[in-house]
Design an enzyme around this catalytic site. Structure first.
Site, PDB file in Angstrom:
ATOM      1  N   HIS A   1      -6.429  -3.007  -1.752  1.00  0.00           N
ATOM      2  CA  HIS A   1      -6.390  -4.295  -2.454  1.00  0.00           C
ATOM      3  C   HIS A   1      -5.748  -4.183  -3.843  1.00  0.00           C
ATOM      4  O   HIS A   1      -6.208  -4.801  -4.803  1.00  0.00           O
ATOM      5  CB  HIS A   1      -7.785  -4.927  -2.522  1.00  0.00           C
ATOM      6  CG  HIS A   1      -8.192  -5.505  -1.211  1.00  0.00           C
ATOM      7  ND1 HIS A   1      -8.733  -4.737  -0.201  1.00  0.00           N
ATOM      8  CD2 HIS A   1      -8.098  -6.765  -0.732  1.00  0.00           C
ATOM      9  CE1 HIS A   1      -8.985  -5.510   0.848  1.00  0.00           C
ATOM     10  NE2 HIS A   1      -8.593  -6.744   0.557  1.00  0.00           N
TER      11      HIS A   1
ATOM     12  N   GLU B   1       2.627   0.912   8.733  1.00  0.00           N
ATOM     13  CA  GLU B   1       2.683  -0.352   7.991  1.00  0.00           C
ATOM     14  C   GLU B   1       2.345  -1.521   8.896  1.00  0.00           C
ATOM     15  O   GLU B   1       1.743  -2.489   8.459  1.00  0.00           O
ATOM     16  CB  GLU B   1       4.097  -0.577   7.440  1.00  0.00           C
ATOM     17  CG  GLU B   1       4.328  -0.018   6.095  1.00  0.00           C
ATOM     18  CD  GLU B   1       5.639  -0.502   5.495  1.00  0.00           C
ATOM     19  OE1 GLU B   1       5.797  -0.286   4.296  1.00  0.00           O
ATOM     20  OE2 GLU B   1       6.493  -1.076   6.192  1.00  0.00           O
TER      21      GLU B   1
ATOM     22  N   HIS C   1       2.964  -5.096  -1.885  1.00  0.00           N
ATOM     23  CA  HIS C   1       4.081  -4.404  -2.534  1.00  0.00           C
ATOM     24  C   HIS C   1       5.342  -5.230  -2.357  1.00  0.00           C
ATOM     25  O   HIS C   1       5.369  -6.242  -1.667  1.00  0.00           O
ATOM     26  CB  HIS C   1       4.269  -2.988  -1.963  1.00  0.00           C
ATOM     27  CG  HIS C   1       4.836  -2.922  -0.589  1.00  0.00           C
ATOM     28  ND1 HIS C   1       5.586  -1.867  -0.138  1.00  0.00           N
ATOM     29  CD2 HIS C   1       4.777  -3.773   0.466  1.00  0.00           C
ATOM     30  CE1 HIS C   1       5.956  -2.069   1.128  1.00  0.00           C
ATOM     31  NE2 HIS C   1       5.465  -3.212   1.505  1.00  0.00           N
TER      32      HIS C   1
ATOM     33  N   CYS D   1      12.054  -7.656   2.364  1.00  0.00           N
ATOM     34  CA  CYS D   1      11.078  -6.765   1.735  1.00  0.00           C
ATOM     35  C   CYS D   1      11.179  -6.736   0.212  1.00  0.00           C
ATOM     36  O   CYS D   1      10.356  -6.100  -0.452  1.00  0.00           O
ATOM     37  CB  CYS D   1      11.202  -5.356   2.304  1.00  0.00           C
ATOM     38  SG  CYS D   1      10.672  -5.262   4.026  1.00  0.00           S
TER      39      CYS D   1
ATOM     40  N   HIS E   1       4.819  -8.997  -0.544  1.00  0.00           N
ATOM     41  CA  HIS E   1       4.153  -9.125   0.744  1.00  0.00           C
ATOM     42  C   HIS E   1       3.111  -8.023   0.870  1.00  0.00           C
ATOM     43  O   HIS E   1       3.027  -7.138   0.024  1.00  0.00           O
ATOM     44  CB  HIS E   1       5.165  -9.075   1.898  1.00  0.00           C
ATOM     45  CG  HIS E   1       5.891  -7.770   2.021  1.00  0.00           C
ATOM     46  ND1 HIS E   1       6.915  -7.391   1.180  1.00  0.00           N
ATOM     47  CD2 HIS E   1       5.717  -6.745   2.883  1.00  0.00           C
ATOM     48  CE1 HIS E   1       7.357  -6.198   1.530  1.00  0.00           C
ATOM     49  NE2 HIS E   1       6.641  -5.781   2.564  1.00  0.00           N
TER      50      HIS E   1
ATOM     51  N   HIS F   1       0.400  -5.500   3.609  1.00  0.00           N
ATOM     52  CA  HIS F   1       0.172  -4.851   4.900  1.00  0.00           C
ATOM     53  C   HIS F   1      -1.275  -4.404   4.988  1.00  0.00           C
ATOM     54  O   HIS F   1      -1.900  -4.100   3.977  1.00  0.00           O
ATOM     55  CB  HIS F   1       1.044  -3.595   5.063  1.00  0.00           C
ATOM     56  CG  HIS F   1       2.502  -3.831   5.027  1.00  0.00           C
ATOM     57  ND1 HIS F   1       3.201  -4.350   6.096  1.00  0.00           N
ATOM     58  CD2 HIS F   1       3.419  -3.609   4.047  1.00  0.00           C
ATOM     59  CE1 HIS F   1       4.486  -4.432   5.776  1.00  0.00           C
ATOM     60  NE2 HIS F   1       4.635  -3.997   4.540  1.00  0.00           N
TER      61      HIS F   1
END
Length: 119
Positions: free
Chosen positions: A69, A108, A14, A25, A29, A31
């Site tokens: 994914h 996260e 995201h 952010c 990137h 998580h």
């Protein structure tokens, strides 16, 4: 009254479109999210449980499949996919299928996350 929980993980990418310019952010990137679903209720006398963990896994499977994914920003309702918005999105998808749902914990990272107790 008793509470049970089950843990799930999923990986997703995201970016946060509404953070200040230059915020890390705002970049794409990902998580490995850790999701814990909590359900409360009375123990069913015959079965001896609140809900079968297998049933809980079945309820969560299609929700996790939507997220795992994938690029969260492309999912309807997650255009600004902060942990807070993601927790609320998961709640809204889960609560109709699991009326006993009483809390979601979404991490996260190992050190950051959100706990959501519903609307």
């Amino acid at each position: 009254m008793m509470t049970i929980y089950q843990h799930f993980t999923f990986d997703a990418a995201h970016r946060l479109p509404n953070v200040p310019e230059g915020h890390k952010c705002s970049n794409l990137h990902g998580h490995t999210y850790h999701l814990t679903i909590y359900a409360s209720g009375e123990i069913l006398e015959k079965e001896g449980w609140i809900i079968d963990f297998s049933d809980l896994k079945t309820i969560m499977a299609p929700i996790i499949q939507i997220l795992d994914h994938h690029f969260l920003n492309d999912i309807e309702g997650l255009e600004n996919p902060t942990a807070e918005h993601l927790a609320k999105w998961i709640w809204k998808k889960t609560k109709p299928l699991l009326p006993a749902l009483n809390k979601i914990e979404l991490k996260e990272t190992p050190a950051t996350g959100v706990i959501y107790n519903g609307d």
